[in-house]
Design an enzyme around this catalytic site. Structure first.
Site, short mmCIF file in Angstrom:
data_model
loop_
_atom_site.label_atom_id
_atom_site.label_comp_id
_atom_site.label_asym_id
_atom_site.label_seq_id
_atom_site.Cartn_x
_atom_site.Cartn_y
_atom_site.Cartn_z
N LYS A 57 42.52 36.40 48.80
CA LYS A 57 42.99 36.30 47.43
C LYS A 57 42.92 37.69 46.80
O LYS A 57 41.84 38.30 46.74
CB LYS A 57 42.11 35.32 46.65
CG LYS A 57 42.55 35.16 45.19
CD LYS A 57 41.65 34.18 44.46
CE LYS A 57 42.09 33.99 43.02
NZ LYS A 57 41.21 33.07 42.28
N LYS A 117 46.97 34.34 48.78
CA LYS A 117 47.38 34.26 47.38
C LYS A 117 47.41 35.65 46.78
O LYS A 117 46.42 36.37 46.93
CB LYS A 117 46.38 33.37 46.63
CG LYS A 117 46.71 33.15 45.17
CD LYS A 117 45.64 32.30 44.48
CE LYS A 117 46.02 32.10 43.02
NZ LYS A 117 45.02 31.39 42.25
ZN LIG Z 1 37.70 31.90 39.26
#
Ligand SMILES: [Zn+2]
Length: 330
Positions: A200, A253
């Site tokens: 992420k 992501k």
């Molecule tokens: Zn968070």
């Protein structure tokens, strides 16, 4: 491979059905996950200005929205909660009667077939908006890793107890997957899978989400825990760690600006891989579509197809219900 003029790739592009026969990648509603935002109240649909078509929903409206998506063929939802109160321990995140726990119970009661995935994080529940416990020292604020793990494990356990089918930690603390796996096993949820936000990135494309989840940090940024967009090899180490710790599904992501990461993650590990098409990706297409500058439907489908081509098995997108309907129309 063949050579021109014997080999002419255009031969197989002549009709829609021929093209379909040789299509290498397909989109199917069964691959989609719809993120939803829930807050307390009744008959509440609070629009997110920067994300047309996305709302903060009260539990009754959440149920309606989830039912419509499910009917359209979307198999799973991913829940984010907005609590009434925030504090320094994120206690709303693991309260037995917290907003997510209530939402999960009602979804599993009314729509038992729907796969209910919960976001496991602290940022929406912390008064400072960070994904972990903050320690303010002489040199500034620090996000503490190991003390945060206990809270994350507690959140995941409370979601499982409420009936969540899967938990999805998004905090990016080191060691959280192991802490969550241990807690789930201890509570008797050995069969509850973990989808980890493994790679992420600290991305500008999350902008509109922070309005939706009311989770913007009050100070600093998330660069001390989310990944540097410059790094790819590090993403592979992050994914390897999460797999070693017990992740069942790994996520990249954002999605579209990180297709190289998706490709490398899928190729190297061969694990079920999810791509999260984030709020900024959604909002850009929506805005340009509304202005008539881009074909919203075609651009959305092409982007998701690109994620599949890069290696994503699971597509998390705010457009999931629209996409499922478009795919049915053919
Ligand atoms: Zn968070």
């Amino acid at each position: 491979m063949g050579q021109f003029p014997a080999y002419r790739p255009r031969r197989l592009r002549q009709t829609p059905l021929l093209r379909q026969l040789v299509s290498e990648t397909r989109l199917h509603p069964g691959q989609l996950v719809l993120p939803l935002f829930v807050r307390s109240g009744r008959k509440l649909r609070r629009p997110i200005a920067a994300m047309p078509g996305v709302f903060q929903l009260s539990p009754d409206e959440l149920l309606r929205e989830a039912a419509k998506a499910h009917e359209a063929g979307v198999p799973a939802v991913l829940l984010f909660g907005i609590p009434d109160r925030k504090d320094a321990r994120g206690s709303g995140a693991y309260a037995a009667n917290g907003i997510i726990q209530q939402a999960v119970r009602s979804l599993k009661k009314e729509l038992p077939q729907l796969v209910v995935i919960t976001d496991v994080c602290l940022c929406e529940y912390m008064e400072h908006g960070h994904c972990g416990i903050v320690h303010r020292g002489k040199t500034g604020a620090k996000i503490l890793n190991d003390p945060t793990l206990k809270l994350l494990a507690r959140i995941a356990g409370s979601h499982a107890e409420a009936g969540a089918d899967m938990v999805a930690p998004s905090d990016m603390m080191d060691g959280r997957v192991r802490a969550i796996r241990e807690q789930l096993d201890k509570l008797g949820f050995g069969d509850t899978p973990i989808m980890s936000y493994a790679a992420k990135y600290a991305s500008a494309f999350y902008g509109p989400f922070r309005e939706a989840a009311e989770s913007a940090p009050k100070f600093g940024d998330r660069r001390s825990y989310q990944m540097d967009p410059a790094n790819a090899a590090e993403a592979l180490r992050e994914v390897a760690l999460d797999i070693q710790e017990g992740a069942d599904i790994v996520m990249v992501k954002p999605a579209l600006a990180y297709l190289d990461i998706l490709y490398r993650v899928k190729t190297q590990f061969g694990y079920p891989t999810a791509a999260y098409a984030v709020s900024g990706e959604y909002s850009m297409v929506k805005a340009a579509g509304a202005k008539g500058w881009i074909d919203e439907r075609a651009a959305t489908l092409e982007s998701l197809l690109a994620m599949r081509r890069a290696g994503a098995d699971i597509l998390i997108t705010y457009a999931a219900r629209d996409v499922a309907c478009w795919l049915k129309e053919g």
